[in-house]
Design an enzyme around this catalytic site. Structure first.
Site, short mmCIF file in Angstrom:
data_model
loop_
_atom_site.label_atom_id
_atom_site.label_comp_id
_atom_site.label_asym_id
_atom_site.label_seq_id
_atom_site.Cartn_x
_atom_site.Cartn_y
_atom_site.Cartn_z
N GLU A 103 0.80 -1.47 -0.09
CA GLU A 103 -0.19 0.45 0.36
C GLU A 103 0.85 1.41 0.02
O GLU A 103 0.39 2.06 -0.94
CB GLU A 103 -1.04 0.19 1.74
N GLY A 136 1.98 7.07 -1.28
CA GLY A 136 1.91 6.84 0.41
C GLY A 136 0.54 6.89 1.24
O GLY A 136 0.66 5.54 1.32
N GLY A 160 13.42 20.69 3.26
CA GLY A 160 13.63 19.33 3.01
C GLY A 160 12.82 18.42 1.90
O GLY A 160 11.78 17.74 2.60
N LYS A 180 5.75 4.57 -9.70
CA LYS A 180 4.26 4.09 -9.28
C LYS A 180 3.62 3.92 -10.49
O LYS A 180 2.30 3.12 -9.86
CB LYS A 180 4.06 5.89 -8.51
#
Lengths: 404, 404
Positions: free
Chosen positions: A124, A129, A182, A200
């Protein structure tokens, strides 16, 4: 009690430990049994961290412990994750992962091994995410033939495009800022060139169409070619631009592509901004559906891994994943894929519109006063090949962006 | 082969038959066995329709046929659906349904009977039509503690509000148009008064919090009080208004409500327009997620029912649904629920702003030239009780809409 091992104590791995500790009572209730993390595999030691007592450096300790039923592989990369996963599944243990490289490359094989051993291989967290998309594809959209999946699958590029759109900044400036915050890696290539989104969409397409879609076969274009000037035009048209990764069935052909595309305000993908991800799915009976959420980040990703652990705990000795055949799905050549194109050309509408119209058809010029010596237009629907030929014929094309 | 019966050959029932016929090969593959509709229960006959040979008028034929393993109850209403479902579950058959009234009222009991009989009671189609939300709540968001569910759960009211927003029309005119187009019932009360959305949020909340949320306990306000003038203000603020059904955990209290609320452009619910539905979920580790799609309609709803049939076929003799306890979840009194309010008052800013500010605090007036003798403002966050007291103190309030 169900004993679990976590492979890798990096960002996602420490997130998995944190999620299972934080929500232990509800997780145990939903799993039907207590979930206990017995080992964490890492090369490093973590003195002072409560995880230290669970740290092992040798995968064989995990493999050979019959108490371990579930392994969360959150190491990333193909090796040694591939070898470890294969051994674990062959030993009848279930594995779940956030590792998109591994799933994109060896998913079909690992799913088949899991099936043959009455265990499960769940992933998953590999796409989108924390967004539930793999499980809905596997167990909710089962009455449909899927004919389109289009995702905003990379948070870094979506953040960059959103910032470029909102602030009018150039790609390089926003990238630097994203790196400082970041949100982007020091080496941003995998994100900004579309490679991450490509893996993906390969996974999602393989699952939706039931056969192996090789990521190497997917035409992939990143966002490095999108400029502040392009965005000005897009904005003037009341639209936005997103890095879309899609596969679509058209007249029996399946096209797949990763590329920036212009998205209109009525599209549910229009308002997916910042680091958020979304996956749009069209089923032949369901119609449109979209799944939206945090596409990355420690806790959202760990939430998806932990949900896989719960599902595996509920399904010990029962395989639940649809598997996709290792047989390769031949993607259609994108040269015959058709859509509209937004084109910016050198010239000015007074003197050059006629030439443009001779080549591209009855387009309407879009003129921005601040962009001297050029204008833009949107073509009718045409194939990639036809566009390419026309662009060469006109010659002075500054840029082009596909229109969803 | 797995034999299925469909109870009710209305819109959804005929859709279920159509979906299973249309996508039979992929459905059978995903179910792992051939799915065959053996009976369709209806009071009517359908001469000339291929379904006629499957039509039965007596539920006992279905109940007493041991071949029937799965029943799709798509009759609607509490009785006789409740009696039929209970008997079927007690006989060890699995049941799936689109029947929100029944699930909202007797879901806890029916889930428990299913669990005790190793069968399943699934109801994906009861909330959000074709949108996968029940199964994700049950099997994807299992690592999270859910602290908010907010849905646009009724397509009719969302269509009406979208039209009012886009065309500036009055509620009554758009309702009539929606009725003519078949988007609204002749008797629109269940939709426009929020009762339909109320039942759906009761189901979603019961599932998310694990205890019975009674729909009778949920404060419910429809959209009949929203006027074209209200929408002008909302538009002037760059926002929109949606009928939201939500439950939220705040400091250990759970508040639930159905009411029109003002939604800003950064909210993922902002761009859910027309007959589409969406369900926003916040989990303590996942963060924000949203599920979007067709909330009603024959085929999307049938797609969800058929997906439940597939899931039940995959899980014969294995109960998979989390059940919610029949123990009642006490909702907190909404008088202590706090949010901002958009308020329209009689008066004009020059003479009455001071009075408004004395009562409501330092609000900024919103003045629309075409709305003479009134102005609007948005309050700070305050409780429902505090708002009510202040509104009474000011006296001449034309309308108020909560702000999400």
């Amino acid at each position: 009690m169900i004993q679990v091992a976590v492979l890798g104590y990096g960002t996602v791995g420490s997130g998995v430990v944190e999620v299972i500790n934080t929500n232990s009572s509800s997780i145990n209730k939903k799993a039907g049994e207590e979930i206990n993390i017995k080992y964490v595999l890492d090369l490093r030691d973590f003195p002072g961290d409560p995880v230290q007592e669970k740290i092992v450096h040798d995968f064989d300790i995990i493999l050979n412990d019959p108490e371990i039923r579930i392994i969360a592989e959150v190491m990333g990369g193909v090796e040694p994750a591939y070898t470890f996963t294969k051994k674990a599944l062959l030993a009848g243990k279930s594995v779940c992962t956030s590792n998109k490289e591994l799933v994109a490359r060896h998913g079909a094989e690992l799913l088949q091994i899991a099936r043959e051993n009455n265990s499960n291989y769940l992933f998953e967290a590999s796409c989108g995410g924390g967004i539930p998309i793999i499980r809905p594809l596997n167990s909710s959209l089962t009455a449909d033939e899927i004919d389109e999946i289009t995702g905003i699958l990379n948070g870094t590029t979506n953040y960059i495009l959103t910032e470029m759109f909102e602030k009018g900044s150039d790609f390089a400036d926003v990238l630097k800022e994203a790196q400082d915050k970041g949100y982007a890696e020091r080496n941003p290539e995998a994100d900004v060139e579309g490679y991450d989104a490509c893996r993906k969409i390969a996974i999602l397409s393989s699952l939706a169409f039931g056969r192996q879609v090789s990521f190497e076969d997917i035409y992939t274009e990143g966002i490095t070619g999108i400029t502040a000037a392009d965005i000005k035009y897009v904005k003037a048209m009341g639209k936005t631009v997103k890095l879309l990764a899609y596969s679509r069935k058209v007249d029996g052909n399946i096209y797949a592509m990763v590329a920036p595309e212009i998205v209109g305000v009525d599209d549910p993908l229009y308002s997916v901004n910042g680091v958020f991800n979304a996956i749009f799915v069209h089923g032949n009976v369901l119609g449109d559906a979209m799944f939206y959420g945090s596409g990355a980040g420690k806790l959202p990703t760990a939430s998806a891994v932990a949900a896989d652990i719960v599902d595996e705990a509920r399904h010990l000795n029962k395989n639940i994943m649809s598997f996709w055949s290792p047989e390769k799905l031949e993607l259609a050549d994108i040269s015959s894929s058709a859509k509209k194109f937004f084109v910016r050309v050198k010239g000015n509408p007074e003197t050059d519109l006629e030439k443009v119209r001779t080549i591209f058809g009855m387009v309407q010029p879009i003129v921005l006063p601040e962009q001297e010596g050029e204008f833009g237009f949107i073509t009718d629907v045409m194939s990639e090949a036809a566009y390419k030929e026309k662009a060469e014929q006109y010659g002075e094309v500054i840029n082009r962006i596909r229109v969803r």
